[in-house]
Design a protein around this motif. Structure first.
Motif: not given
Length: 408
Positions: A318-323
């Motif tokens: 999971r991309d925690l910068f965007h999500r």
């Protein structure tokens, strides 16, 4: 003042900057000058070049490396240990102060140990080594005293790889990692190589007993799986994967994180990489790990499935910068650890601030972005209980830290 014209000036150095430069009024930044010193410097704009010491500091000591001031790898080998430790801790204190945060800052923890187990060597025009300070020129090295001995032995292999790839005419970076089972090397910048070149590179890997050789993540040959250990769990990281710079930092940071999560039963590990904290903490806690790096998450998952005696571990890409995880998604957890890249975790910190977690532990290699994210958590109702600086990048301006937050 014309920045291209140098002027000789006598300067009084007032303090040490965050990169290790001495700073005189102006400001003028003078590398290798120390607070309290009077120096003669050639000055152009805000930059000064140390020419002579008029009045040296009592904290000045003899550097231990002959490449110091030429090689850009170290900035402060010339500062006594007590003064150096105070400066490094002060970097964290100042970053928090600038963000308006008051919190106890513990003494600096030395986590250099045997030395750095990971290094990126630059190869340019037949030279292999580190870059000069503020330059793309290469300082050739036969050995580096801040690396573990295994990496120093890898310098010969790096030179042989550069020689083999020199005909490509491209600047190369060689990412070397010392693992339990041998050296892991990932070549960056070569582009796609043909089958004949892959065979030649494989021969070199055998000649120098490399565990694995890759070309920008594409495995050329794996003679043995490279292995690192997080807690008691052995992991084979993907080529060039992020690891803490020293094995001792792994242990020190994990101990600090564990202490900050006291009593937690179910945690989320955000920006988990291939499991530095997730796998080490899973002996006592249920862990759900999140990271945007798919190969790292796969390595973490494989290691967790093979390991014995762990609480349940799950790993999610999971991309925690965007999500970033939302407050609703954080409800199953009673604590969170987050260890983002240097840019910090602003988007995720906003969501954490809205969540009702008992404990949050932040790990960071950038005190400035940590302070920004900490301010968001504090505004959301958390208290920064303590911050501990950890020194795994000895002789440089980089400092790691662990911050422990509790719900008010």
């Amino acid at each position: 003042m014309n920045q291209h014209v140098e002027t000789s000036l006598e300067l009084k150095i007032e303090r040490l900057g965050h990169r290790g430069d001495g700073i005189a009024p102006g400001p003028v930044f003078v590398p290798y000058a120390l607070p309290g010193e009077t120096v003669l410097a050639e000055v152009a704009g805000e930059r000064g070049r140390l020419v002579a010491l008029q009045e040296p500091s009592p904290d000045r000591i003899e550097p231990f490396c002959p490449h110091f001031t030429h090689c850009g790898g170290c900035a402060v080998q010339h500062l006594s240990v007590p003064a150096y430790q105070a400066w490094k801790r002060g970097l964290v204190v100042e970053a928090l102060k600038q963000a308006g945060i008051e919190a106890p800052v513990e003494p600096l923890v030395d986590a250099h140990g045997r030395g750095r187990r990971r290094a990126t060597l630059h190869a340019r025009k037949g030279k292999v080594g580190f870059a000069e300070a503020r330059s793309h020129a290469i300082v050739e090295l036969d050995a580096c005293p801040i690396l573990v001995p295994e990496l120093n032995r890898g310098l010969e292999a790096a030179r042989a790889l550069e020689k083999q790839l020199r005909g490509l005419g491209k600047p190369l970076d060689l990412v070397l990692t010392a693992t339990i089972t041998g050296l892991d090397c990932d070549i960056r910048g070569a582009g796609r190589v043909d089958d004949k070149m892959r065979l030649r590179l494989s021969d070199l890997a055998r000649q120098f007993d490399l565990a694995r050789l890759s070309n920008h993540g594409d495995v050329v040959i794996e003679r043995r799986a490279p292995v690192v250990r997080f807690g008691t769990v052995e992991v084979s990281p993907p080529p060039g994967a992020f690891l803490q710079a020293t094995a001792e930092a792994d242990a020190a940071l994990t101990a600090l994180v564990r202490g900050g999560l006291a009593g937690a039963k179910r945690i989320a590990d955000l920006f988990s990489g291939c499991g530095t904290f997730a796998l080490a903490l899973a002996d006592a806690m249920h862990v759900q790990a999140f990271d945007s790096d798919k190969p790292a998450i796969s390595a973490l998952d494989r290691a967790a499935r093979r390991a014995q005696g762990l609480k349940p571990v799950s790993a999610t890409v999971r991309d925690l910068f965007h999500r970033p995880l939302l407050a609703e998604e954080l409800k199953p957890f009673d604590a969170v650890v987050f260890d983002p890249p240097r840019a910090g975790a602003e988007a995720q910190a906003k969501r954490l601030a809205a969540a009702k977690l008992r404990h949050i532990v932040g790990v960071s290699c950038n005190p400035t972005t940590f302070a920004r994210d900490a301010a968001l958590l504090i505004a959301g109702g958390y208290r920064l209980v303590r911050v501990t600086p950890v020194d795994q990048f000895r002789h440089s301006g980089h400092v790691e830290l662990v911050g422990v937050f509790e719900r008010r």
